[in-house]
Write an enzyme that holds these catalytic residues in place. Structure first.
Site, short mmCIF file in Angstrom:
data_model
loop_
_atom_site.label_atom_id
_atom_site.label_comp_id
_atom_site.label_asym_id
_atom_site.label_seq_id
_atom_site.Cartn_x
_atom_site.Cartn_y
_atom_site.Cartn_z
N THR A 683 -25.36 -7.80 -5.61
CA THR A 683 -24.57 -8.50 -4.66
C THR A 683 -22.91 -8.51 -5.03
O THR A 683 -22.37 -8.69 -3.83
CB THR A 683 -25.19 -10.05 -4.69
OG1 THR A 683 -24.89 -10.50 -6.19
CG2 THR A 683 -26.58 -10.14 -4.45
N CYS A 684 -22.80 -8.24 -6.19
CA CYS A 684 -21.14 -8.20 -6.55
C CYS A 684 -20.63 -7.09 -5.66
O CYS A 684 -19.62 -7.09 -5.16
CB CYS A 684 -20.86 -8.39 -7.79
SG CYS A 684 -21.13 -9.65 -9.01
#
Length: 717
Positions: A683-684
């Site tokens: 997700t980063c």
């Protein structure tokens, strides 16, 4: 003649007094639209919230929310079913397809119509249960009707808000239908078998032999039946189980597994070795509790997930069975059940409504003061919104604009109540230093809770997304160490790396954290005399747990408490148990309008997919599944899975940002099926690792499982 619109007043938790009463102009008794002299009243009225009393002796029109169907334009008429009766509604000016409007319909006596689907295995003459107005009743299948077909049920209409007969069972009653035996007269009891038990039923007045009558029977459950009720979310390894005190308890799936795994962990712990499993096992749930001596005072803290509990009672009735039946249903079915429960809690128009009058020039403060002045008991009334000097009828459009604008202002980082997530600029987290920027910050957070709760109650959406830990606090869901990443990615990464260090004492850490509060550096102890306690291999697990406790709650404890208290003044906490934290985001923020063409055009490819890009056969299958097979909900879940939120930047996918605030486009990376059969999310970096599947069917199967259950978790780069 007219009713005086009295001022609504209340106090938020911790406040001893109530807001000052406001003067109000006289208006006619609560009509379904604003009076003709609206503009004059808007000029004279001061900003605030005004309680407009209803008229219980008069049967006014009922108010219904209706969604404008596709293809309908202003001035066109379309049919709706309201109160069991079909009506033709004219689409008002300025309203578009998909907008929700308020419709007034005559409040008729008699019967109301409901549609029910005949279950599998039921034939003509057989009885089957249906849930109508939150009450279960038995319906006889009519001749010529089979499974899967819909039948129309005519139910005697009941006055709204009628006091229901209290059941002797917290699980409510079941409605049964029986034929009066021959020879039985009115007032005479007769015996029958219902639900496996012998009961006595008294023949009602004017009932004759051969006539069908209905009766209620309290639902009785054994201890084993109660303990068998579970809420299985298939997410993050946790299940809610019902205890005999009708409280839900969190139980870790696979928690019964003994043997080598547990023995090995115990051995590592005794030897002072920190393992990844010890980190993964950290799970904390917030406990919000009223003071035993003073019910107006509340405390909040994090406790181990296994020690937390939550009531299942709403208005004296346990919803455990209903929740268990619906928790595994589709999102649409869950929402439908939730809306039916909310409808039972809403105060009808004829019992009064709330008039909220604000200025655009001072929108946030006017709205905060108005909503905070409303008594808790009035928060479930119908609200009508007005902007000063702007005549108009609030048929839904003004309310929608108010929720959008106020939430946009409230979550603006410049207000300093919230700040951006550490890994996603689309999500907001509570600002730990909010009190330094705003003396009334706790009142603002209470207002924020009421705003979010009222938006959910009234089927409105807010303009900002929250970090997952906040949604978990609202749901009383276990917080994991991985949730730290959304709040402070650097701290999270550093804590994870501690498991790779042989002797942590060499790092010279102590049980303190350093905070920078508006340029002033402060040291906070995680435990008593923490500055004099060195972190060693023997106490490293305690250190990590205290770090999680501090960063997930303690540093924003008061802000979180007031937000939750405001939220639960509108929505009973047990009702939310049917949803997981990602579904709560979809409810509050709405399903995003995702353009798959824009998504595809602004995507990048790495690994084996880099050379051919969108022309690679697996990538083609991916976009075909997303575009042609996935529903809007599934696309939103895919977005949540890969970016951490269902939000789409206003400028489209070209502006998708990473954890560093820079543009990071959606990326599809290839991995071997031997590495993982499931897609993996980063997700980063807005990246999904997509295995090199052999067929489109295989891709769809495992991608669907991943976004529904988060079966693979998150990887760390």
């Amino acid at each position: 003649m007219g009713n005086e619109a009295s001022s609504a007043s209340s106090s938020y938790p911790g406040e001893t007094g109530s807001s000052a009463a406001r003067s109000s102009s006289t208006r006619t008794s609560a009509p379904s639209s604003m009076p003709a002299d609206q503009s004059r009243q808007n000029t004279d009225l001061r900003p605030g919230a005004y309680a407009v009393p209803g008229n219980p002796n008069r049967r006014p029109n009922q108010q219904f929310y209706v969604t404008v169907p596709r293809g309908v334009r202003p001035g066109h008429e379309f049919p709706v079913l309201a109160g069991g009766h079909q009506l033709m509604v004219r689409c008002p000016a300025g309203v578009r397809t998909g907008d929700r409007i308020v419709v007034s319909a005559p409040n008729r006596r008699g019967t109301e119509a409901y549609m029910a689907t005949v279950p599998v295995g039921v034939g003509p003459g057989d009885q089957f249960p249906v849930l109508v107005n939150n009450q279960q009743m038995m319906v006889t299948c009519p001749p010529g009707v089979g499974p899967g077909m819909q039948v129309r049920i005519m139910v005697p209409s009941q006055p709204q808000r009628q006091t229901q007969q209290q059941s002797s069972s917290p699980f409510g009653d079941t409605m049964y239908e029986v034929v009066v035996p021959q020879g039985v007269r009115p007032g005479q009891p007769f015996a029958l078998i219902a639900n496996g038990q012998r009961v006595m039923v008294t023949c009602p007045p004017r009932a004759a032999p051969g006539q069908k009558i209905q009766f209620r029977l309290p639902i009785q459950m054994s201890t084993d039946e109660i303990k068998s009720i579970k809420l299985s979310y298939e997410k993050e390894g946790w299940t809610r189980c019902l205890n005999t005190d009708l409280q839900f308890l969190w139980v870790r799936q696979g928690g019964d597994e003994a043997g080598e795994g547990k023995a090995a962990e115990a051995e590592h712990k005794q030897a002072g070795v920190l393992t990844k499993k010890m980190i993964d096992d950290i799970a904390l749930v917030r406990e919000l509790k009223a003071d035993a001596q003073d019910a107006t005072q509340w405390s909040i803290r994090l406790i181990p997930a296994e020690e937390s509990s939550m009531s299942t009672l709403v208005s004296g009735r346990s919803l455990a069975q209903d929740l268990a039946r619906h928790v595994t249903a589709s999102f649409d079915q869950k929402e439908q059940w939730f809306r039916a429960q909310i409808a039972q809690l809403q105060v009808p128009w004829e019992e009064g409504h709330i008039r909220v009058h604000v200025r655009r020039s001072n929108l946030l403060m006017d709205s905060m003061e108005a909503v905070e002045s409303i008594r808790k008991d009035d928060m479930r009334k119908i609200f009508r919104f007005e902007f000063q000097h702007e005549p108009g009828v609030d048929a839904g459009g003004v309310a929608r604009e108010w929720f959008h604008l106020v939430s946009e202002h409230l979550f603006n980082p410049e207000i300093a109540l919230f700040t951006y997530s550490a890994i996603n600029q689309m999500c907001m987290q509570i600002n730990p230093t909010s009190g330094l920027c705003n003396e009334e910050h706790l009142k603002m957070f209470h207002f924020c809770g009421r705003l979010l709760g009222k938006a959910l109650f009234d089927r409105q959406i807010v303009s900002s997304h929250l970090v997952a830990p906040l949604y978990k606090h609202i749901l009383s869901w276990p917080l994991l160490m991985s949730d730290l990443e959304a709040l402070d990615s650097d701290v999270y990464q550093n804590l994870v790396k501690l498991s790779d260090i042989d002797d942590v004492e060499m790092l010279c850490l102590d049980f303190t954290v350093t905070e920078n509060a508006m340029g002033e550096v402060q040291q906070v102890s995680l435990k008593e005399d923490g500055e004099n306690v060195t972190v060693t291999n023997d106490n490293i697990e305690e250190y990590i747990r205290l770090q999680c406790t501090y960063r997930l709650l303690d540093r924003v404890k008061e802000q979180t408490k007031y937000l939750l208290l405001g939220f639960y003044e509108v929505i009973p906490e047990p009702l939310l148990s049917v949803f997981d934290f990602q579904e709560l985001e979809l409810l509050l923020c709405g399903l995003p309008d995702i353009s798959t063409d824009d998504w595809l055009q602004n995507s990048e490819y790495t690994g084996d997919y880099e050379r051919k890009g969108a022309n690679h056969k697996v990538v083609k299958w991916f976009w075909e599944v997303v575009r042609d097979d996935f529903s809007m909900e599934q696309r939103a879940r895919l977005l949540q899975f890969t970016t951490g939120t269902s939000g789409v930047p206003a400028s489209g996918f070209a502006m998708l940002q990473g954890n560093d605030g820079n543009i990071r486009k959606f990326t599809i990376n290839s991995i071997s099926k031997s590495v993982s059969i499931f897609p993996r999310a980063h997700t980063c970096f807005n990246r999904i690792d997509l295995p090199l599947y052999d067929s489109k069917k295989e891709l769809k199967k495992f991608l669907t499982m991943a976004i529904q259950m988060e079966a693979t978790g998150f990887d760390i780069d």
